[in-house]
Enzyme design. Structure first.
Site, PDB file in Angstrom:
ATOM      1  N   TYR A 111     -12.241   5.001  17.312  1.00  5.09           N
ATOM      2  CA  TYR A 111     -12.031   6.546  17.409  1.00  5.09           C
ATOM      3  C   TYR A 111     -12.803   7.448  18.449  1.00  5.09           C
ATOM      4  O   TYR A 111     -12.129   7.681  19.407  1.00  5.09           O
ATOM      5  CB  TYR A 111     -12.384   7.183  16.097  1.00  5.09           C
ATOM      6  CG  TYR A 111     -11.350   6.357  15.072  1.00  5.09           C
ATOM      7  CD1 TYR A 111      -9.956   6.945  15.095  1.00  5.09           C
ATOM      8  CD2 TYR A 111     -11.978   5.706  14.154  1.00  5.09           C
ATOM      9  CE1 TYR A 111      -9.379   6.474  14.252  1.00  5.09           C
ATOM     10  CE2 TYR A 111     -11.151   5.293  13.127  1.00  5.09           C
ATOM     11  CZ  TYR A 111      -9.766   5.402  13.068  1.00  5.09           C
ATOM     12  OH  TYR A 111      -9.011   4.893  12.253  1.00  5.09           O
ATOM     13  N   PRO A 124      -2.522  11.407  12.091  1.00  4.89           N
ATOM     14  CA  PRO A 124      -1.372  11.307  11.500  1.00  4.89           C
ATOM     15  C   PRO A 124      -0.994  12.906  11.034  1.00  4.89           C
ATOM     16  O   PRO A 124      -2.167  13.631  10.805  1.00  4.89           O
ATOM     17  CB  PRO A 124      -1.476  10.591  10.088  1.00  4.89           C
ATOM     18  CG  PRO A 124      -2.760   9.839  10.689  1.00  4.89           C
ATOM     19  CD  PRO A 124      -3.710  10.860  11.354  1.00  4.89           C
ATOM     20  N   HIS A 346      -8.333  11.513  12.369  1.00  8.01           N
ATOM     21  CA  HIS A 346      -8.429  10.195  11.645  1.00  8.01           C
ATOM     22  C   HIS A 346      -9.834   9.791  11.599  1.00  8.01           C
ATOM     23  O   HIS A 346     -10.173   8.853  10.712  1.00  8.01           O
ATOM     24  CB  HIS A 346      -7.432   9.164  12.494  1.00  8.01           C
ATOM     25  CG  HIS A 346      -6.991   8.056  11.641  1.00  8.01           C
ATOM     26  ND1 HIS A 346      -7.854   7.589  10.488  1.00  8.01           N
ATOM     27  CD2 HIS A 346      -6.010   7.629  11.488  1.00  8.01           C
ATOM     28  CE1 HIS A 346      -7.085   6.446   9.806  1.00  8.01           C
ATOM     29  NE2 HIS A 346      -5.855   6.389  10.322  1.00  8.01           N
ATOM     30  N   SER A 427      10.827  -6.011 -10.580  1.00  8.99           N
ATOM     31  CA  SER A 427      11.678  -6.903 -11.512  1.00  8.99           C
ATOM     32  C   SER A 427      11.992  -8.188 -10.987  1.00  8.99           C
ATOM     33  O   SER A 427      12.157  -9.063 -11.768  1.00  8.99           O
ATOM     34  CB  SER A 427      12.849  -5.991 -11.807  1.00  8.99           C
ATOM     35  OG  SER A 427      13.708  -6.155 -10.697  1.00  8.99           O
ATOM     36  N   SER A 431       5.636  -8.723  -4.818  1.00  9.14           N
ATOM     37  CA  SER A 431       4.972  -7.561  -4.348  1.00  9.14           C
ATOM     38  C   SER A 431       5.513  -6.557  -3.489  1.00  9.14           C
ATOM     39  O   SER A 431       6.194  -7.073  -2.579  1.00  9.14           O
ATOM     40  CB  SER A 431       3.703  -8.328  -3.654  1.00  9.14           C
ATOM     41  OG  SER A 431       3.213  -7.100  -2.610  1.00  9.14           O
ATOM     42  N   PRO A 432       5.673  -5.410  -4.114  1.00  9.13           N
ATOM     43  CA  PRO A 432       6.501  -4.304  -3.382  1.00  9.13           C
ATOM     44  C   PRO A 432       5.935  -4.205  -1.848  1.00  9.13           C
ATOM     45  O   PRO A 432       6.803  -4.259  -0.940  1.00  9.13           O
ATOM     46  CB  PRO A 432       6.382  -2.983  -4.177  1.00  9.13           C
ATOM     47  CG  PRO A 432       6.144  -3.572  -5.592  1.00  9.13           C
ATOM     48  CD  PRO A 432       5.279  -4.752  -5.233  1.00  9.13           C
ATOM     49  N   TYR A 455       1.008  -4.904  12.877  1.00 14.29           N
ATOM     50  CA  TYR A 455      -0.337  -4.174  12.086  1.00 14.29           C
ATOM     51  C   TYR A 455      -0.091  -3.529  10.796  1.00 14.29           C
ATOM     52  O   TYR A 455       0.740  -2.606  10.658  1.00 14.29           O
ATOM     53  CB  TYR A 455      -0.914  -3.356  13.083  1.00 14.29           C
ATOM     54  CG  TYR A 455      -2.497  -2.722  12.705  1.00 14.29           C
ATOM     55  CD1 TYR A 455      -3.596  -3.150  13.413  1.00 14.29           C
ATOM     56  CD2 TYR A 455      -2.573  -1.839  11.691  1.00 14.29           C
ATOM     57  CE1 TYR A 455      -4.611  -2.786  13.099  1.00 14.29           C
ATOM     58  CE2 TYR A 455      -3.682  -1.317  11.550  1.00 14.29           C
ATOM     59  CZ  TYR A 455      -4.978  -1.769  12.083  1.00 14.29           C
ATOM     60  OH  TYR A 455      -6.037  -1.348  11.766  1.00 14.29           O
ATOM     61  N   SER A 557       1.728   1.215   7.872  1.00 17.87           N
ATOM     62  CA  SER A 557       0.394   1.664   6.875  1.00 17.87           C
ATOM     63  C   SER A 557       1.313   2.178   5.533  1.00 17.87           C
ATOM     64  O   SER A 557       2.255   3.045   5.832  1.00 17.87           O
ATOM     65  CB  SER A 557      -0.373   2.796   7.705  1.00 17.87           C
ATOM     66  OG  SER A 557      -1.649   2.747   6.874  1.00 17.87           O
ATOM     67  N   GLN A 558       0.667   1.815   4.450  1.00 13.75           N
ATOM     68  CA  GLN A 558       1.210   2.229   3.329  1.00 13.75           C
ATOM     69  C   GLN A 558       0.338   3.333   2.872  1.00 13.75           C
ATOM     70  O   GLN A 558      -0.911   3.152   2.671  1.00 13.75           O
ATOM     71  CB  GLN A 558       1.163   1.071   2.307  1.00 13.75           C
ATOM     72  CG  GLN A 558       1.807   1.785   0.906  1.00 13.75           C
ATOM     73  CD  GLN A 558       1.670   0.977  -0.207  1.00 13.75           C
ATOM     74  OE1 GLN A 558       1.171   1.461  -1.347  1.00 13.75           O
ATOM     75  NE2 GLN A 558       1.852  -0.217  -0.142  1.00 13.75           N
TER      76      GLN A 558
END
Ligand code: COA
Length: 629
Positions: A111, A124, A346, A427, A431-432, A455, A557-558
């Protein structure tokens, strides 16, 4: 998301300095910096060299032909038996001396030393659900509620009242929460600084590019009521009815060295110094934006895409790009036409704490929890003055041009995929997150017919001062999966097997990354150890295996939110895509971006490929296990 470590050159050694360095600022070093292990968490491990290199060879395989792979294998062996061993010893020594061996290095190299603008390249945007404001009073009321909600959350943070987050049975480092309010990045030649003020009692408000201060406590030490804040905001709007063409906020969108130069020039003047310190020490910035065109959007996805742009870059100098202070960790955006959200710088924190804060604010406002108190002696808002010389005025002109170029080069496509969400994937006993990652791999391969280095951020907060590790989502299995899906000869059974194998491989890497056992941070640590000790870098770092596997064409990125919010950001490389996503029970919000200037990438095509991939994967699973969408 991160700044590309590969772009970090000229690392000259260890310049350890306190996290808080601004002279003017009252510091609370101990609570802001996690080098003090207040939660008594485990320390970030240094992985075994042998394990990292074995993993490395697996992850680079998709990017190499047989000859290249043979050469890389020889290089890896040489590194493992020679220089790598020595560097590993030095790194292990560092790990004994630091609570987290990576923390300061990461802050600086990822950074603070990064010179490209924080706008698009690092910060972001996070859009909140759009609001319907009937008039200016509605806008200001919502802004006042946002400030009160943030104040309430800050008080929970300050009093250690936010719920401890867990990953399974492991508590997570909560230190990032302490860094989101009262923090500001300060431009400095070669390496920026961070200032932190935990005792802050005022906010910065920007309207029409004019900058103001509002004290949230009155002379009587009582917090202002919503009505009192609205009154202050109204006054600000009155005082700034015409746009300020010489507003200096736009300078914060510049290349960091350019901005550092302007900052030094501005700081020669006493009034400027005081005004700069006022912004830097405030709790947050509130941007009261002009209408950005929300009412002209044809549908929800068009609205999402517009919000993505406004929260990332403010739409350029002719829109709200000058109505910002991009160095501030949190800038709330409340637009006249109901566009709401935030931009966050960030360096002090990852997206997840910001997402938790967002959910808190949205719920707080929905429940209409205004403050009960009202001050008997509110202080009037103060217009912050800046004396702008001709030289700085020219820099403002340049900043406007540069921001407009940046904005023009960023293509965004933000949308909700609403055919299914986490529930369907679960279901299927999958893994989502891994499933969605494989959808992105498949989409990229479908478009480009080559493996895409990929990434994904994994949180390493189970360790003191932990931030992220890279999940290398591109694997032998993910490429095989994409090829199998695209091969007309593949049977449904083969496709199903390839999908599950790719998901399992991703999940496997994720589990290791969450434990700090990925490839990238360890290799970075060894590289920085060499540079710090004046040791030449091993050839492995210039090998095609390294350059190709770290040229992250898919940066993902989640950022999970309960509310219908969505984070978005720019790609890591010129020929890449970014994908930030919020998987919810029955839908997934995606924010994708690409650079217009690159002929190989186009967001709309990527979105189509992603949606088609999600559909194909669903169909393949249902061919084996019938279930309804
Ligand atoms: N069968 C059924 N359910 C499953 C499953 C399976 N095989 N595998 C996982 N699940 C469930 C999980 O139990 C979990 O359930 P919950 O919703 O009740 O909690 C859910 O599916 C989601 O799990 P999964 O998708 O596997 O992973 P995740 O949500 O934990 O996310 C990471 C994985 C890597 C994204 C996450 O650990 C992380 O690190 N997040 C932070 C990323 C970050 O730093 N972002 C910001 C960067 S600025």
């Amino acid at each position: 998301m991160l700044r590309s470590i590969n772009k970090v050159s000229g690392f000259k050694g260890l310049f350890l300095e306190p996290y808080v360095t601004s002279m003017q600022v009252s510091c609370n070093y101990a609570s802001a910096k996690s080098n003090v292990n207040v939660q008594n968490l485990p320390r970030l491990p240094v992985p075994k060299l042998k394990d990292t290199l074995a993993k490395y060879l697996l992850t680079v395989r998709p990017f190499l032909n047989d000859d290249e792979y043979a050469k890389t294998t020889t290089l890896v062996k040489d590194f493992e038996q020679g220089l790598g061993k020595k560097l590993q010893g030095l790194l292990e020594k560092r790990a004994e001396q630091h609570v987290n061996w990576l923390e300061d290095w990461w802050l600086n190299t990822a950074y603070l030393e990064y010179r490209d603008p924080v706008v698009v390249y690092s910060s972001p945007g996070l859009m909140f659900p759009c609001r319907k404001f009937n008039n200016q009073n509605d806008q200001l009321q919502y802004a006042a509620k946002t400030l009160l909600a943030a104040l309430e959350y800050k008080s929970l943070i300050d009093n250690d009242k936010i719920p401890l987050e867990m990953m399974g049975k492991s508590p997570l480092d909560m230190g990032q929460y302490k860094k989101v309010f009262g923090t500001c990045r300060i431009p400095w030649e070669k390496r920026d600084k961070l200032s932190f003020n935990s005792h802050s009692r005022h906010v910065t408000v920007i309207h029409n590019n004019h900058i103001f201060r509002i004290d949230l406590w009155g002379e009587d030490n009582v917090v202002l009521s919503e009505e009192q804040i609205v009154k202050q905001l109204k006054k600000i709007v009155e005082l700034s009815s015409t746009p300020n063409n010489e507003g200096i906020g736009i300078l914060t969108s510049e290349n960091r060295d350019n901005w550092a130069k302007a900052y030094q020039l501005l700081s020669k003047d006493n009034t400027n110094r005081e005004s700069l310190a006022d912004v830097e020490t405030s709790i947050v910035v509130l941007c009261l934006d002009a209408a950005a065109g929300l009412s002209k959007c044809a549908d929800d996805d068009a609205r999402r895409t517009l919000c993505g742009g406004q929260t990332i870059h403010g739409g350029g100098s002719k829109s709200n790009g000058g109505n910002r202070w991009f160095d501030k960790t949190i800038q709330f955006i409340v637009g006249a036409d109901g566009l709401t959200g935030l931009t966050y710088e960030h360096s002090p924190a990852e997206g997840q704490p910001i997402a938790v804060l967002t959910d808190f604010i949205i719920k707080f406002i929905e429940q209409n929890k205004g403050g009960a108190s009202a001050s008997s002696s509110p202080k009037p808002p103060v217009a912050l003055k800046f004396n702008v010389t001709t030289e700085v005025s020219n820099m403002i002109k340049d900043a406007k041009n540069n921001l407009d170029k940046l904005v023009g080069n960023l293509e965004l496509n933000c949308f909700q995929y609403n055919k299914y969400g986490k529930n369907f994937i679960k279901s299927q006993k999958l893994s989502p997150d891994s499933y969605l990652q494989m959808a992105m791999q498949y989409a990229f391969y479908r478009l480009h017919k080559v493996p895409g280095a990929h990434y994904e951020s994994a949180a390493t907060r189970m360790y003191a001062g932990g931030r992220t590790e890279t999940i290398r989502s591109c694997s032998i299995e993910s490429v095989n999966f994409a090829k199998t899906m695209l091969n007309a000869q593949s049977s449904p059974k083969e496709k199903n097997a390839a999908l599950k194998s790719a998901i399992n491989s991703h999940k496997n890497y994720t589990v290791q990354a969450l434990q700090g056992l990925g490839v990238d941070r360890h290799l970075l640590g060894l590289k920085l150890t060499a540079l710090e000790n004046g040791i030449d870098l091993h050839k492995l770092y210039s090998d095609v295996s390294y350059t190709r596997s770290t040229h992250m064409r898919i940066s993902t990125s989640q950022v999970a939110l309960k509310s219908d919010g969505l984070m978005s950001y720019g790609p890591l490389v010129p020929d890449g895509y970014a994908t930030c996503y919020n998987p919810r029970d029955n839908d997934v919000n995606f924010a994708t971006s690409a650079f217009v200037a690159h002929p190989d990438t186009a967001c709309s095509k990527y979105r189509n490929a992603l949606e088609q991939s999600l559909q194909d994967m669903h169909d393949v699973l249902l061919q084996n296990t019938p279930s309804k969408l």
